[in-house]
Structure formats: C-alpha cells, structure tokens
Design an enzyme around this catalytic site. Structure first.
Site, short mmCIF file in Angstrom:
data_model
loop_
_atom_site.label_atom_id
_atom_site.label_comp_id
_atom_site.label_asym_id
_atom_site.label_seq_id
_atom_site.Cartn_x
_atom_site.Cartn_y
_atom_site.Cartn_z
N ASP A 8 -16.96 -0.57 23.26
CA ASP A 8 -18.07 -1.13 22.49
C ASP A 8 -17.95 -0.57 21.09
O ASP A 8 -17.60 0.60 20.91
CB ASP A 8 -19.38 -0.64 23.13
CG ASP A 8 -20.45 -1.69 23.13
OD1 ASP A 8 -20.68 -2.28 22.07
OD2 ASP A 8 -21.07 -1.89 24.19
N GLU B 195 -21.16 -9.76 20.00
CA GLU B 195 -22.55 -10.01 20.39
C GLU B 195 -23.23 -10.68 19.19
O GLU B 195 -23.30 -10.10 18.11
CB GLU B 195 -23.25 -8.69 20.75
CG GLU B 195 -24.61 -8.94 21.37
CD GLU B 195 -25.58 -7.78 21.23
OE1 GLU B 195 -26.50 -7.69 22.04
OE2 GLU B 195 -25.42 -6.97 20.30
N ASP C 43 -20.97 -4.98 18.75
CA ASP C 43 -22.43 -4.98 18.82
C ASP C 43 -23.05 -5.75 17.64
O ASP C 43 -22.64 -5.53 16.49
CB ASP C 43 -22.88 -3.50 18.78
CG ASP C 43 -24.35 -3.32 19.05
OD1 ASP C 43 -24.76 -3.51 20.20
OD2 ASP C 43 -25.10 -2.97 18.11
N HIS D 76 -26.80 -4.16 29.89
CA HIS D 76 -27.64 -2.97 29.76
C HIS D 76 -28.93 -3.25 29.00
O HIS D 76 -29.78 -2.37 28.90
CB HIS D 76 -26.84 -1.86 29.08
CG HIS D 76 -26.48 -2.24 27.67
ND1 HIS D 76 -25.57 -3.24 27.39
CD2 HIS D 76 -26.92 -1.80 26.48
CE1 HIS D 76 -25.48 -3.40 26.08
NE2 HIS D 76 -26.29 -2.52 25.50
N ASP D 77 -29.05 -4.43 28.41
CA ASP D 77 -30.28 -4.79 27.68
C ASP D 77 -31.14 -5.77 28.47
O ASP D 77 -32.27 -6.05 28.07
CB ASP D 77 -29.93 -5.49 26.36
CG ASP D 77 -29.22 -4.58 25.38
OD1 ASP D 77 -29.45 -3.37 25.42
OD2 ASP D 77 -28.43 -5.10 24.56
#
Ligand code: NOJ
Length: 536
Positions: free
Chosen positions: A98, A236, A194, A310-311
């Site tokens: 990430d 993302e 990200d 994870h969100d």
C-alpha cells in the site's frame, strides 16, 4: 489496462495489524504473515496486498507514514519484509504494498521541517493558507489546522496528523518517484495507491478528486516508475467517475492496472448525507451500478471486484444474513466474482467472518471516535450514533483474523490490540478448512473455476431478470462459452424456472437444487456450456 496475469489473478488483502501475531505483543506482524503463506496459496491466491507497514505513529493505523523507507518496528524489520517478499515469490505468489502519497504523517521529517518557517525548503511540500476555506475533513471538522509557530493553516483532508502533500511541487514529486523505484527495485510487484485521485487537486478552487493535474501527475509517475515493469497498480479513486476510471486504466497507456471505486458499496447510504446516514440496499440499484460498470469496462480499461476491505464493514453482515452466514456469503461472492474484473478478498471473507457489535469504549478507529464526538455535539442521541457505528464503523472489519478456537482465535497469545469477535469458537479457519460445505471450500472452488473458464475473463455481460428486486442473474458469453449466474438475494424461497438450463452443466451451487422451479434462500447457481456452433 491490466496484463493477462493481472486479469487472471485473485488478490488477497492483509490488514497486518489484525492478521497474525508471531511475537505475542497483541499486534499482527510480518513474520506472522509469513507463517500463513501456505494457507493463502492453498486458497488459490495469486497476489497479496499488504496494508501499510511503514514507519508511522499509527494515528490512522499506518495510513499516516512518517518514513517511506522504514518498517514500523511493531510489524518487524526491513529484513523481515525482504524475506516475506522472497518467500511469497518462492511460493508462487506476488506481493503489492500500500502506498499513501496524498499525505504523510505530521511526524514525517518533511513536515517537521516545513513547520519550522515559511521559507523552509520543505514548506512548499505541503499546502498552507492564511485564510482557510470551508473544506471539511473526511474524519470530521475543518480540513485546516492552524500552525502556532507561523500562524498559517495547513491542509489535511484526513486527520490533522495527516497533512496533505503539495503535488504541485516538482522536487516533492521526484523524491516520491525515487522512493517508488527503490521499493520496486527491491522486488515488490506493485502498489495499491491510497486515495490517488486526490493528488491532482486544486484546494483553493475546491476541486479535490480528479483535479486539474491528476492525469499529468499519473502520466509523469508512470513514465518515471511503472513503465516497462510488469507490475500491478491499483489506484483507490473514490471520487472519480466510472468513465474516467476506465480511461485511466486503458490498455494503450496502462497508467494504472485498475482502480477501486465505491459506487456499489455506498448504495446503503442516504444520497448526499455521507456514510453514517443509512437506508436499506435496493437490489435494483446494485444491479444498475454493476451493469454500468460491466458495460464501461467492456469497452475500455479494467476493473476490480470487491465487497469489503479495511474501511468497509464485512459484506455478509451488511447485505447478507449473519444467521445464514454460509449461504449468504457464498451467494454474495458468486454474484460478484463471475463478473469481469480482478477479484479482491479481504482477510476473513473466505471464512464468512462477520462484523462485531462493539461497545462504545471498544472502538479504536479515529474516524469512528471523531464521528461519535461530532454527532454528540450536534445533538444526535447516543443510541442512534451507536446504530450507525455498528453498521458502518471501519473497526467492524478490523477485528483479528479467526484462525482457530483457541485463545484469541489463535491470532495472538498476548492481548489483542482490538477486540476479537467472540464468535471465533464457531467461525475460524481450522473449522472452515474441515467443512467441505463451508465458505472456505466454496470460495476456493469458485477461484479455480474463474481460472479454468476463459469466459469469466472475456465474456460479454448481459443482465437477466432485470426488473427483479430479489434475484441477481446474468449471462457471460464468448463465441465458445456461455456462463449463467443466478443468485437469490433474499432469505426466502422464490419461484424460478431453472428447467431452461437443462442443456447446461451445473458448474457451481451453494446448496442442492431441490426443485427446478424454485430457488432456495440465498441460493447461488452457476451454469455453463460450450457453445455448439450451427446448432442453437
Ligand atoms: C483510504 C484508506 O483506505 C483509509 O484507511 C485511510 O484512512 C484513508 N485513505 C486516508 O489515508
């Protein structure tokens, strides 16, 4: 657009904090991940995506990086990571990291320097103003915080410990490209980038996602780092339109392999009211969004397929039924994973892990804690706040991975940093691996079929039963093969004529077909046939 291996890959997301703790400090770590590589290989995973393990004060669990080159000691050492890369490769898988490039931690040396004076060489690496505008932070409150020493405000779209980088500064961009190349040279197979849709922003004209400089910077980054390397990059991009996403992933340029967008998983939010004000999901909305995605990506670019990360709370608790955990989670994955795109599994989804109803004092996530304080100050009553948190808090998906039925689900012998879901006695990898009718074996089979049948990669998507608000079904077709997916999205038995598919092979189903005029609750069925040319 993606290379062939990327189109055929299945990606597994690891949230290192909660995956596997090898040294019993209550926090998952790199060596813990290494122990579990055979488990991932066995499931059929091709690529592992690691959420951030860089040095960080962990204000946002690692999405606040204070040193891009170093590993956070709580996760291990750089040698451990290099070893993990090597071992992942030895076992025939790839590893992507990430990378958070929109902001750093306020403890990054760049920001520490930048804060020293208005004429510090690093000042312009960040975004400053004497007069903050009204942009708000994703984590509540203003996106501007006053710096006491110089009296100016710095911009942070996330927490005030995550100052946004000023991508318009070319020296900064080139330091970033250097760092990306160093990681790639170390053997990393790509990156999940990200909120990368934000790097081209113009804060002063309030253009944030897909800002005026996005494409220029992505092209520059591609030229400087990605071009000529056989890697997977997934951006993302929550704020980007679907058409732009397809354009940025188009084959000719290969700027990014694919992107993550969230249209399909914000359908249980009240439009325009943010993530906490919810409404029931209307299956017709979901069908509309997936249909459009499939249509757009058939023309250009390549997409990603995911329910959770994870969100995002775990899909089975959100759209399925915890009481019908096995059936509803297998149905949800069937519905999604036979579509065109690269599938992503978030740790524990392959076990049908569920969300957890945290008590107020158990929440760990900065977003949840800030929301609670803000909502309380606005006069929202505590019961309503808790209801929203139970449905949408990011902590739902961050509970430790449930490996077995021993203490702390086999995640750690220490005290886990976050509550373990008490249902681990029943829901855990050891049980699932033994249960041929469980979620794990179903997903494993599904992943195998995806690889075997070319139609999953290439087939044209046609929605079926389009007006049904209970059944999600579609056809995928190439000149040689036809695949039909039929999913009952409800907990009721439904009348449905399956006899139409008599000439097809039953490729997969999550429960026996009892009657060819009926779909059982949460039933998922996949039919397949090779097309018989000249004889329709
Ligand atoms: C998206 C990440 O997935 C999320 O966890 C993080 O809080 C924000 N970006 C900010 O980095």
């Amino acid at each position: 657009m993606a290379n062939d291996w990327i189109k055929e890959s299945v990606v597994y997301q690891i949230y290192p904090l909660s995956f596997n703790d090898s040294n019993d400090d209550g926090i998952g770590d790199i060596n813990g991940i290494k122990e579990k590589l055979p488990y991932l290989k066995n499931l059929g995973i091709d690529v592992i995506w690691l959420s951030p393990v860089y040095q960080s004060p962990m204000d946002d669990n690692g999405y606040d990086i204070s040193n891009y080159y170093e590993i956070n000691p709580m996760f291990g050492t750089k040698e451990d990571l290099i070893d993990l890369i090597k071992e992942t490769h030895n076992q025939g898988m790839k590893l992507i990291m990430d990378l958070v490039l929109n902001h750093t931690s306020d403890e990054h040396v760049w920001f520490k320097e930048a804060k020293k004076s208005k004429d510090n060489p690093y000042r312009d690496y960040y975004i400053w103003s004497d007069t903050p505008n009204d942009i708000t932070s994703v984590f509540s409150g203003s996106a501007w915080t006053k710096d006491i020493l110089t009296g100016q405000y710095y911009f942070h779209l996330f927490s005030k410990k995550q100052p946004d980088l000023n991508w318009q500064n070319s020296a900064l961009r080139h330091e970033i490209y250097q760092m990306i190349n160093d990681w790639l040279d170390l053997g990393i197979d790509g990156f999940r980038l990200d909120v990368i849709d934000l790097i081209g922003k113009d804060v002063f004209n309030k253009k944030l996602s897909d800002g005026p400089y996005l494409e220029t910077f992505l092209k520059e980054m591609h030229e400087a780092c990605f071009k000529g390397r056989d890697i997977l990059t997934v951006g993302e991009m929550p704020g980007l339109s679907l058409e732009r996403a397809a354009y940025l992933t188009k084959e000719e340029d290969h700027l990014l392999s694919m992107v993550f967008q969230f249209d399909h998983i914000s359908l249980d939010e009240q439009p325009g009211k943010g993530k906490w004000e919810l409404k029931p999901l209307d299956l017709l909305d979901l069908k509309r969004v997936f249909k459009r995605q499939q249509e757009v990506y058939e023309k250009q670019g390549w997409g990603s397929l995911f329910w959770s990360n994870h969100d995002q709370p775990r899909a089975v608790s959100r759209y399925g039924s915890v009481n019908q955990r096995v059936l509803s989670s297998t149905m949800l994955h069937t519905l999604l994973f036979f579509q065109r795109g690269t599938p992503y599994i978030y740790q524990g989804e392959e076990l049908g892990m569920t969300g957890y109803r945290f008590k107020l004092e158990e929440f760990k996530d900065i977003e949840s804690i800030n929301y609670y304080k803000e909502a309380l100050a606005l006069g929202i009553n505590e019961a309503d706040i808790l209801k929203s948190l139970h449905q949408k808090s990011r902590d739902n998906s961050r509970t430790p991975m449930q490996w077995d039925d021993t203490k702390n689900a086999g995640f750690s012998n220490g005290t886990p940093w976050i509550k373990v879901n008490p249902n681990y006695k029943e829901i855990n990898a050891a049980n699932e691996q033994q249960d041929k009718n469980g979620v794990y074996h179903y997903i494993k089979k599904l992943l195998q079929l995806r690889k075997e049948k070319n139609v999953v990669k290439e087939g044209h998507f046609t929605p079926l039963d389009e007006t049904s608000s209970q059944i999600f079904s579609y056809q995928r077709k190439t000149s040689n093969e036809t695949l039909v997916v039929i999913c009952n999205f409800t907990n009721e038995a439904l009348t449905y004529d399956l006899s139409t598919y008599q000439s097809y092979e039953l490729l997969l189903t999550n429960q026996p077909i009892t009657n060819d005029h009926c779909l059982s609750p949460y039933q998922a069925i996949v039919y397949y046939k090779e097309n018989n040319h000249g004889n329709h």
